[in-house]
Design an enzyme around this catalytic site. Structure first.
Site, short mmCIF file in Angstrom:
data_model
loop_
_atom_site.label_atom_id
_atom_site.label_comp_id
_atom_site.label_asym_id
_atom_site.label_seq_id
_atom_site.Cartn_x
_atom_site.Cartn_y
_atom_site.Cartn_z
N ASP A 142 0.83 -1.21 0.00
CA ASP A 142 0.00 0.00 0.00
C ASP A 142 0.85 1.25 0.00
OD1 ASP A 142 -2.53 -0.86 -0.06
OD2 ASP A 142 -2.84 -0.83 2.11
N LYS A 193 0.55 2.84 -6.95
CA LYS A 193 1.27 3.42 -8.08
C LYS A 193 1.52 2.31 -9.09
CE LYS A 193 5.46 4.44 -7.44
NZ LYS A 193 6.73 4.84 -6.91
N MET A 210 -8.33 9.65 8.53
CA MET A 210 -8.88 10.06 7.23
C MET A 210 -9.81 11.26 7.38
SD MET A 210 -9.67 6.32 5.57
CE MET A 210 -10.53 5.63 6.96
N1 SAH Z 1 -4.74 0.62 8.75
C1 SAH Z 1 -4.23 1.93 9.01
C2 SAH Z 1 -5.21 3.03 8.69
C3 SAH Z 1 -5.54 3.11 7.24
S1 SAH Z 1 -6.62 4.46 6.87
C4 SAH Z 1 -3.75 2.02 10.45
O1 SAH Z 1 -4.08 1.12 11.26
O2 SAH Z 1 -3.01 2.93 10.77
C5 SAH Z 1 -5.49 5.72 6.40
C6 SAH Z 1 -5.41 6.76 7.46
O3 SAH Z 1 -4.55 6.34 8.50
C7 SAH Z 1 -4.81 8.07 7.01
O4 SAH Z 1 -5.74 8.88 6.36
C8 SAH Z 1 -4.39 8.67 8.32
O5 SAH Z 1 -5.50 9.21 9.01
C9 SAH Z 1 -3.93 7.46 9.05
N2 SAH Z 1 -2.48 7.25 8.96
C10 SAH Z 1 -1.83 6.20 8.48
N3 SAH Z 1 -0.50 6.33 8.63
C11 SAH Z 1 -0.31 7.50 9.25
C12 SAH Z 1 0.84 8.22 9.71
N4 SAH Z 1 2.08 7.72 9.56
N5 SAH Z 1 0.65 9.40 10.33
C13 SAH Z 1 -0.57 9.91 10.49
N6 SAH Z 1 -1.68 9.28 10.09
C14 SAH Z 1 -1.56 8.10 9.47
#
Ligand code: SAH
Length: 397
Positions: free
Chosen positions: A189, A211, A327
């Site tokens: 991803d 991508k 998100m």
């Molecule tokens: N499965 C992932 C979430 C996926 S949804 C998890 O458990 O973290 C995608 C969202 O995760 C992004 O829009 C953001 O809100 C958050 N996110 C993922 N990685 C992040 C990071 N390094 N810093 C801040 N927010 C992050």
């Protein structure tokens, strides 16, 4: 001694250990594990040692070497060790001297074993160098950092849904690293920790969902298809996802697609950005006397129209608990207004943590009524975690 490295088959073969102390104990332990027919000779012998192998409680005599293939001189008396080495030389038996790296005719190695591999390190005259290198190699093997890929079994393919953590490559689990090191295909991803891909051999197929070759993102159905197709072809597939696979990651859909296709599937939990993001910004999600619960919410739908998703914004506004929004950057203004309208104090501390745990991490704090504007001014968009609640300021001095 330049020496000639060998691996000895000692099973059932007589090995004489001269000495009854701690050094002898370690050697006997390993020799017994190798199946050797061990005889221990020394006037005084530790009980633990006597429990492991037959012993002669008396000084060493050359006759003790009868029938031996190998002898280890492990006493703390250099004269005795030298006498053992000389006797062994006369009888053409290899001798390891524990007290003197340059004495004797054989050396032991610092050993790491991994998946049918044996790594033996000799450190010249400094055994600590060998141990340090052995430890580093053992750790690297365990983490899949070295090309020690086992010959793949004849068994069919499989899919592992691996949570890659929030972004810092050190925040993936050991199991995740191990599976990645053995993967034939990695389906990755956009938000997964991509640095982890750098160490993979060229033979590993990498399918980039964010991508693709056609410069568009793969749809969920296309991703499911790739997982199932590759596994059907007998490949070990790792689906590397950001955070945890089952937190807003559509991991459940991938799981079901595999199960429906009869593909063995497993999940490796990951550190979700919902937890890691606040922590990386110094924000505890709960704190004694401040907050005893937290709620993780997706902010990707309009608050006014998200009834289908089951997000109870009025309820969340009314509760005093910590809110963690993922998100949510596109609609942060609307979400904040919704929370305030339903009773959250506009002055409630809030924070936006952008690209948490990566080198690009940035944090903006402010009251709930201003947080969306402050984040916009700072240029912070996705990916960010938003935290709302008094915990935001609890560690700020
Ligand atoms: N499965 C992932 C979430 C996926 S949804 C998890 O458990 O973290 C995608 C969202 O995760 C992004 O829009 C953001 O809100 C958050 N996110 C993922 N990685 C992040 C990071 N390094 N810093 C801040 N927010 C992050």
């Amino acid at each position: 001694m330049t020496g000639y490295p060998l691996l000895l088959d000692l099973a059932g073969r007589r090995v004489v250990v001269v000495g009854g102390g701690a050094v002898a104990l370690r050697r006997v332990h390993d020799l017994v594990a190798a199946g050797a027919d061990v005889l221990v000779v020394a006037p005084e012998i530790l009980d633990d040692l006597a429990a492991l192998a037959p012993v002669h409680r008396r000084p060493f005599g050359e006759d003790d070497l009868a029938g031996a293939w190998l002898v280890m001189a492990c006493t703390d008396d250099p004269d005795v060790n030298a006498a053992v080495a000389e006797a062994a030389e006369r009888r053409q038996i290899f001798c390891v001297r524990a007290d003197s790296a340059t004495g004797g005719t054989a050396r032991t190695s610092a050993v790491a074993r991994f998946d049918g591999l044996t790594v033996a390190v000799n450190g010249g005259d400094d055994p600590r160098r060998a141990v340090a290198l052995r430890d580093a190699v053992a750790t690297a093997l365990d983490l899949g950092e070295l090309p020690a890929r086992p010959v793949r079994p004849a068994a069919g393919g499989e899919v592992a849904l691996v949570g890659g953590g929030p972004g810092d490559p050190e925040l993936v689990t050991v199991r995740g690293r191990r599976l990645l090191a053995r993967a034939d295909v990695v389906v990755v991803d956009r938000l997964a920790p991509r640095e982890l891909l750098a160490g993979l051999p060229d033979t590993v197929e990498i399918v980039d969902c964010g991508k693709s070759a056609h410069r568009h993102n793969l749809t969920q159905d296309e991703i499911n298809e790739v997982l199932v197709d590759r596994a059907r072809a007998g490949k070990r597939v790792v689906r590397l996802k950001g955070g945890d696979p089952f937190v807003f990651g559509r991991g459940g859909e991938e799981w079901l697609a595999c199960v429906r296709a009869g593909i063995p599937v497993s999940v490796v939990p990951g550190l979700s950005s919902a937890l890691a993001g606040p922590a990386a910004a110094g924000i505890p999600l709960t704190h004694r006397g401040v907050a005893a619960d937290f709620t993780v919410v997706s902010g990707h739908l309009d608050p006014g129209r998200s009834a289908d998703e089951g997000v109870d914004w009025p309820g969340l506004a009314a509760s005093g608990g910590t809110l963690v929004l993922l998100m949510a950057m596109e609609r942060l203004e609307l979400i904040a207004a919704e929370l305030i309208e339903h009773g959250r104090d506009p002055a409630t501390p809030a924070a936006v943590v952008h690209r948490a745990t990566t080198s690009g991490q940035r944090v903006v704090r402010g009251p709930l009524r201003e947080i969306a504007g402050l984040a916009r001014e700072a240029g912070l968009g996705a990916p960010s975690v938003v935290v709302v609640g008094d915990v935001v300021d609890v560690l700020v001095s």
